[in-house]
Design a protein around this motif. Sequence first.
Motif, PDB file in Angstrom:
ATOM      1  N   MET A 199      36.415  16.178  76.175  1.00  0.00           N
ATOM      2  CA  MET A 199      35.562  16.754  75.135  1.00  0.00           C
ATOM      3  C   MET A 199      34.207  15.955  74.966  1.00  0.00           C
ATOM      4  SD  MET A 199      36.490  17.586  71.169  1.00  0.00           S
ATOM      5  CE  MET A 199      37.242  19.049  71.444  1.00  0.00           C
ATOM      6  N   ASN A 200      33.290  16.555  75.081  1.00  0.00           N
ATOM      7  CA  ASN A 200      31.889  15.930  75.025  1.00  0.00           C
ATOM      8  C   ASN A 200      31.681  15.669  73.525  1.00  0.00           C
ATOM      9  OD1 ASN A 200      30.966  18.386  74.400  1.00  0.00           O
ATOM     10  ND2 ASN A 200      29.724  18.706  76.397  1.00  0.00           N
ATOM     11  N   ILE A 201      30.603  15.049  73.319  1.00  0.00           N
ATOM     12  CA  ILE A 201      30.273  14.520  72.086  1.00  0.00           C
ATOM     13  C   ILE A 201      29.560  15.738  71.422  1.00  0.00           C
ATOM     14  CG2 ILE A 201      27.661  13.828  72.500  1.00  0.00           C
ATOM     15  CD1 ILE A 201      30.108  12.028  70.213  1.00  0.00           C
ATOM     16  N   GLY A 202      28.915  16.668  71.870  1.00  0.00           N
ATOM     17  CA  GLY A 202      28.135  17.935  71.431  1.00  0.00           C
ATOM     18  C   GLY A 202      29.355  18.705  70.957  1.00  0.00           C
ATOM     19  N   LYS A 203      30.432  19.280  71.535  1.00  0.00           N
ATOM     20  CA  LYS A 203      31.713  19.696  70.828  1.00  0.00           C
ATOM     21  C   LYS A 203      32.050  19.150  69.698  1.00  0.00           C
ATOM     22  CE  LYS A 203      32.816  22.231  74.930  1.00  0.00           C
ATOM     23  NZ  LYS A 203      33.914  22.747  76.027  1.00  0.00           N
ATOM     24  N   LEU A 204      32.317  17.748  69.742  1.00  0.00           N
ATOM     25  CA  LEU A 204      32.831  17.268  68.823  1.00  0.00           C
ATOM     26  C   LEU A 204      32.087  17.175  67.428  1.00  0.00           C
ATOM     27  CD1 LEU A 204      35.093  15.324  67.771  1.00  0.00           C
ATOM     28  CD2 LEU A 204      33.847  13.522  68.584  1.00  0.00           C
ATOM     29  N   LEU A 205      30.856  17.078  67.517  1.00  0.00           N
ATOM     30  CA  LEU A 205      30.055  17.265  66.320  1.00  0.00           C
ATOM     31  C   LEU A 205      29.971  18.750  65.912  1.00  0.00           C
ATOM     32  CD1 LEU A 205      26.873  15.082  67.784  1.00  0.00           C
ATOM     33  CD2 LEU A 205      28.558  14.334  65.817  1.00  0.00           C
ATOM     34  N   ILE A 220      34.065  21.714  60.187  1.00  0.00           N
ATOM     35  CA  ILE A 220      35.078  21.185  59.080  1.00  0.00           C
ATOM     36  C   ILE A 220      34.339  20.755  57.747  1.00  0.00           C
ATOM     37  CG2 ILE A 220      36.472  19.426  58.882  1.00  0.00           C
ATOM     38  CD1 ILE A 220      37.303  19.451  61.703  1.00  0.00           C
ATOM     39  N   PHE A 221      33.313  20.318  57.849  1.00  0.00           N
ATOM     40  CA  PHE A 221      32.383  20.011  56.557  1.00  0.00           C
ATOM     41  C   PHE A 221      31.850  21.154  55.883  1.00  0.00           C
ATOM     42  CE2 PHE A 221      31.595  15.344  58.235  1.00  0.00           C
ATOM     43  CZ  PHE A 221      32.481  14.964  57.375  1.00  0.00           C
ATOM     44  N   LEU A 222      31.573  22.131  56.748  1.00  0.00           N
ATOM     45  CA  LEU A 222      31.092  23.372  56.046  1.00  0.00           C
ATOM     46  C   LEU A 222      32.068  24.126  55.445  1.00  0.00           C
ATOM     47  CD1 LEU A 222      28.765  25.545  55.938  1.00  0.00           C
ATOM     48  CD2 LEU A 222      29.875  26.692  58.076  1.00  0.00           C
ATOM     49  N   ILE A 223      33.424  24.139  56.097  1.00  0.00           N
ATOM     50  CA  ILE A 223      34.623  24.825  55.473  1.00  0.00           C
ATOM     51  C   ILE A 223      35.130  24.017  53.888  1.00  0.00           C
ATOM     52  CG2 ILE A 223      37.067  25.328  55.621  1.00  0.00           C
ATOM     53  CD1 ILE A 223      36.354  25.753  58.658  1.00  0.00           C
ATOM     54  N   ILE A 224      34.913  22.756  54.076  1.00  0.00           N
ATOM     55  CA  ILE A 224      35.317  21.832  52.968  1.00  0.00           C
ATOM     56  C   ILE A 224      34.270  22.190  51.729  1.00  0.00           C
ATOM     57  CG2 ILE A 224      35.446  19.356  52.078  1.00  0.00           C
ATOM     58  CD1 ILE A 224      36.385  18.742  54.945  1.00  0.00           C
TER      59      ILE A 224
END
Length: 65
Positions: free
Chosen positions: A1-7, A13-17
């Motif tokens: 998994m590259n850093i772009g997908k992780l970000l 996740i932050f948007l949902i929270i």
Amino acid sequence: MNIGKLLIIIGIIFLIIGIIWTFIGRLPGDITFKKGNVTFYFPIMTSIVVSIILSLIFYILGRFR
């Protein structure tokens, strides 16, 4: 998994929270003390709900890995 997908996943996740946090706000199990001009707020029930939701999200993401 590259850093772009992780970000992107972390951002989602932050948007949902953030969306959930605005809807649930202060739940009945949260503790609030007011004395004079000092207010102490301890979100016990909100923390439990957010923890359960995050656990479900990470469980689901782990299943697709």
